[in-house]
Design an enzyme around this catalytic site. Sequence first.
Site, PDB file in Angstrom:
ATOM      1  N   GLU A 326      -4.018  13.432 -10.577  1.00  0.00           N
ATOM      2  CA  GLU A 326      -2.782  13.676  -9.811  1.00  0.00           C
ATOM      3  C   GLU A 326      -2.522  15.171  -9.656  1.00  0.00           C
ATOM      4  O   GLU A 326      -2.081  15.625  -8.600  1.00  0.00           O
ATOM      5  CB  GLU A 326      -1.583  12.957 -10.446  1.00  0.00           C
ATOM      6  CG  GLU A 326      -1.742  11.439 -10.620  1.00  0.00           C
ATOM      7  CD  GLU A 326      -2.296  10.696  -9.409  1.00  0.00           C
ATOM      8  OE1 GLU A 326      -2.127  11.160  -8.270  1.00  0.00           O
ATOM      9  OE2 GLU A 326      -2.942   9.639  -9.611  1.00  0.00           O
ATOM     10  N   ASP A 404      -8.631  -0.770   7.989  1.00  0.00           N
ATOM     11  CA  ASP A 404      -8.614  -1.183   6.595  1.00  0.00           C
ATOM     12  C   ASP A 404      -9.549  -0.285   5.778  1.00  0.00           C
ATOM     13  O   ASP A 404     -10.283   0.516   6.322  1.00  0.00           O
ATOM     14  CB  ASP A 404      -9.127  -2.631   6.544  1.00  0.00           C
ATOM     15  CG  ASP A 404      -8.804  -3.272   5.221  1.00  0.00           C
ATOM     16  OD1 ASP A 404      -8.127  -2.634   4.399  1.00  0.00           O
ATOM     17  OD2 ASP A 404      -9.239  -4.405   5.018  1.00  0.00           O
ATOM     18  N   TYR A 412     -13.142   7.271  -3.049  1.00  0.00           N
ATOM     19  CA  TYR A 412     -13.000   7.959  -4.335  1.00  0.00           C
ATOM     20  C   TYR A 412     -14.364   8.397  -4.875  1.00  0.00           C
ATOM     21  O   TYR A 412     -14.597   9.559  -5.149  1.00  0.00           O
ATOM     22  CB  TYR A 412     -12.362   7.031  -5.374  1.00  0.00           C
ATOM     23  CG  TYR A 412     -10.871   6.828  -5.223  1.00  0.00           C
ATOM     24  CD1 TYR A 412     -10.363   5.904  -4.318  1.00  0.00           C
ATOM     25  CD2 TYR A 412      -9.966   7.535  -6.001  1.00  0.00           C
ATOM     26  CE1 TYR A 412      -8.993   5.691  -4.191  1.00  0.00           C
ATOM     27  CE2 TYR A 412      -8.588   7.328  -5.888  1.00  0.00           C
ATOM     28  CZ  TYR A 412      -8.110   6.408  -4.979  1.00  0.00           C
ATOM     29  OH  TYR A 412      -6.765   6.209  -4.856  1.00  0.00           O
TER      30      TYR A 412
HETATM   31  N1  BES Z   1      -2.682   8.717  -4.024  1.00  0.00           N
HETATM   32  C1  BES Z   1      -3.224   7.777  -4.925  1.00  0.00           C
HETATM   33  C2  BES Z   1      -2.467   6.475  -4.969  1.00  0.00           C
HETATM   34  C3  BES Z   1      -2.421   5.708  -3.656  1.00  0.00           C
HETATM   35  C4  BES Z   1      -3.526   5.622  -2.847  1.00  0.00           C
HETATM   36  C5  BES Z   1      -1.253   5.082  -3.290  1.00  0.00           C
HETATM   37  C6  BES Z   1      -3.443   4.917  -1.653  1.00  0.00           C
HETATM   38  C7  BES Z   1      -1.172   4.378  -2.104  1.00  0.00           C
HETATM   39  C8  BES Z   1      -2.285   4.297  -1.278  1.00  0.00           C
HETATM   40  C9  BES Z   1      -3.314   8.340  -6.332  1.00  0.00           C
HETATM   41  O1  BES Z   1      -3.607   9.685  -6.397  1.00  0.00           O
HETATM   42  C10 BES Z   1      -4.456   7.637  -7.017  1.00  0.00           C
HETATM   43  O2  BES Z   1      -5.558   7.774  -6.582  1.00  0.00           O
HETATM   44  N2  BES Z   1      -4.157   6.904  -8.081  1.00  0.00           N
HETATM   45  C11 BES Z   1      -5.145   6.187  -8.849  1.00  0.00           C
HETATM   46  C12 BES Z   1      -5.451   6.913 -10.126  1.00  0.00           C
HETATM   47  C13 BES Z   1      -6.682   7.698 -10.157  1.00  0.00           C
HETATM   48  C14 BES Z   1      -6.999   8.225 -11.538  1.00  0.00           C
HETATM   49  C15 BES Z   1      -7.883   7.112  -9.508  1.00  0.00           C
HETATM   50  C16 BES Z   1      -4.586   4.839  -9.237  1.00  0.00           C
HETATM   51  O3  BES Z   1      -3.395   4.618  -9.026  1.00  0.00           O
HETATM   52  O4  BES Z   1      -5.329   4.033  -9.767  1.00  0.00           O
HETATM   53 ZN    ZN Z   2      -5.599  10.020  -5.794  1.00  0.00          ZN
END
Ligand code: BES
Ligand code: ZN
Length: 637
Positions: A326, A404, A412
């Site tokens: 984050e 989608d 990621y």
């Molecule tokens: N920005 C994302 C969360 C997100 C992505 C919310 C797409 C809505 C739509 C956040 O930074 C994220 O990637 N969170 C991950 C944690 C991370 C360590 C991979 C999660 O929530 O699992």
């Molecule tokens: Zn993220």
Amino acid sequence: MRSLALLLSCAAVLAAGCSKEPESAPVAATPKPAVETPVDRDEHSYAEPRKVAIDDLALDIAVDFDAKTIGGTATYTLDWKDKTATQLVLDTRDLTIEKVEGEAGNAWAPLQYALAAKDPVLGSKLTIETPARNAKVRVTYTSSPEASGLQWLTPEMTEGKQLPFMFSQSQQIHARSWVPLQDTPQVRYTYSAHVTSRPDVMVLMSADNDPAAVRDGDYTFKMPQKIPSYLMAIAAGDLVFKPISARSGVWAEPAMVDRATKEFEDTEKMIAATEQLYGPYRWDRYDMLVLPPSFPYGGMENPRLSFITPTVIVGDKTLVSLIAHELAHSWSGNLVTFSSAKHGWLNEGFTSYVENRIVEALYGKETASMEYAIARNALKKEIGTMPEATQSLAVKPGTQLDADDALSAVSYDKGAWFLQFLEERFGRQEFDAFLRGYFDHFAFQSITTEQFLDYAKKNLFDKHPNLVSDAEIQTWVYGTGIPATAPQVQSRGFSNTDTARIAWQGSGQLPNKQLTDAWVTQQWVHFLEGMGETLTVEQLKQLDDAYHFTGTANGEIAMRWYPLTIRSGYVEARPEIARFIERVGRRKLIMPVYEELVKTPEGLALAKESFARARPGYHPITTGSVEALLAKASAGQ
Ligand code: BES
Ligand code: ZN
């Protein structure tokens, strides 16, 4: 696994492409900007930012816990880009619009507007007639108690049980359910807010939160840097602050704040390590807000105030790569932003790479390698089962795709893998300098994959012409599967875990306690992931007696152990499974459990019972995912 949860979230967005009308063609009289902005239409927004864009937003709103609404006024300062435009189009979802006014002279005069019928994905298009092309427009509105971007918790659902709690989750397209906005990352604006609430709760936003603020029900905020709408955030509850360093600290419920601050005590070191790599942290403070366990994500990079799930607080700091992630978004995502979810990997792939570099800087190469290995094993397992078009980081310009899957494991983990590939080819020193230059060059802009590639060509590939070929880049960005040029990870910690598992599966002899006492979460995860589809009930019992997996407080272990027990018919775990999915709302952790449960009639019955009990405490996003899964499973039986 992560991708699965995200996939489900994106499923809601699937229909978007079909229900959109095309934006009208650019008007000939429009003066051409010096640098042509890429025409990259965001299918998830009705806004027409090339005609007019919000430059600043001033909110004057009240948080009403009784009515479960946020309401008041949103005043926009507008940048009229197209000299012939006479309408302002905003995104809304389930908002009640009371009136719309335009500033004329020093007075506000009513403006005509039309709120269209609700599209299930996009919400309701709000078209405001602005023949005078007002510099400021003001909308008076109220959100719905069912707003998709807000969760309202009763006191009983909180840690302290005394005060109610509410929080927003705006990404991907939920900001429009609590503020009428041009809800697309192509528009960036500064904002200020005056927020009133009951006086006993603290209100925080993705803005300049004051660690010393007193609770009085009257709060003001400023976000002087331009941000996209998905980074709008608000939370309110029994929140107290504890510092980690001069510019960083934790907001949490009183019962949680000490544990959280201890767990996240390395945050200042993380900020410093990232600055060392990619230049100054540009957002002033970096605080974290620990949410209740119903938070549907692991974390959300709301600027100056990351929202964090309490499920990473396990007492040994082994899950703090989530904080690194984050925080990393403060460069990749919040500073340089994808221009639409189609380019999701520019946010999440870059962030996963930076996250891993932070983890390496603080905890060493071995820890960073274990994290890469876990993510890549999941990606390898999954990518072959995904539709071909969703296996590439980016969709080739001109290709029409279902909107989608923008944020799957591909974004990621293949994204991070590509950057690690570039790092290895060009060398760390060169690549670090390149990335730092990239963050500076595109700071506070929203860009496409092609803009990144153009920049990389000029500033990296062409500078060292023989280190990577065009074909290799094309394969990484637009190809399917995992490229043959992907660097391999080695982890000593995992070899030791593999050896222990194989020995136990062969002989029934558990590894030496001294060995396993030193294992970190990632090793337990790897130990379980290698077990295969099922074990015998006796084997599971032996593991449980030795390691107490059932009832574990570590969600990363739970999300792997419980599905294995369900597949293997180890019914002793059931009461704890129910407790887990009823207490935690983080989709990544609980969806794999639900998915395994629904495969048998008894499991489905259990899933339905637990869901019925958990539902009042779940976030709308989690409710949507579980409901969709249960409906599909019930239909299939
Ligand atoms: N920005 C994302 C969360 C997100 C992505 C919310 C797409 C809505 C739509 C956040 O930074 C994220 O990637 N969170 C991950 C944690 C991370 C360590 C991979 C999660 O929530 O699992
Ligand atoms: Zn993220």
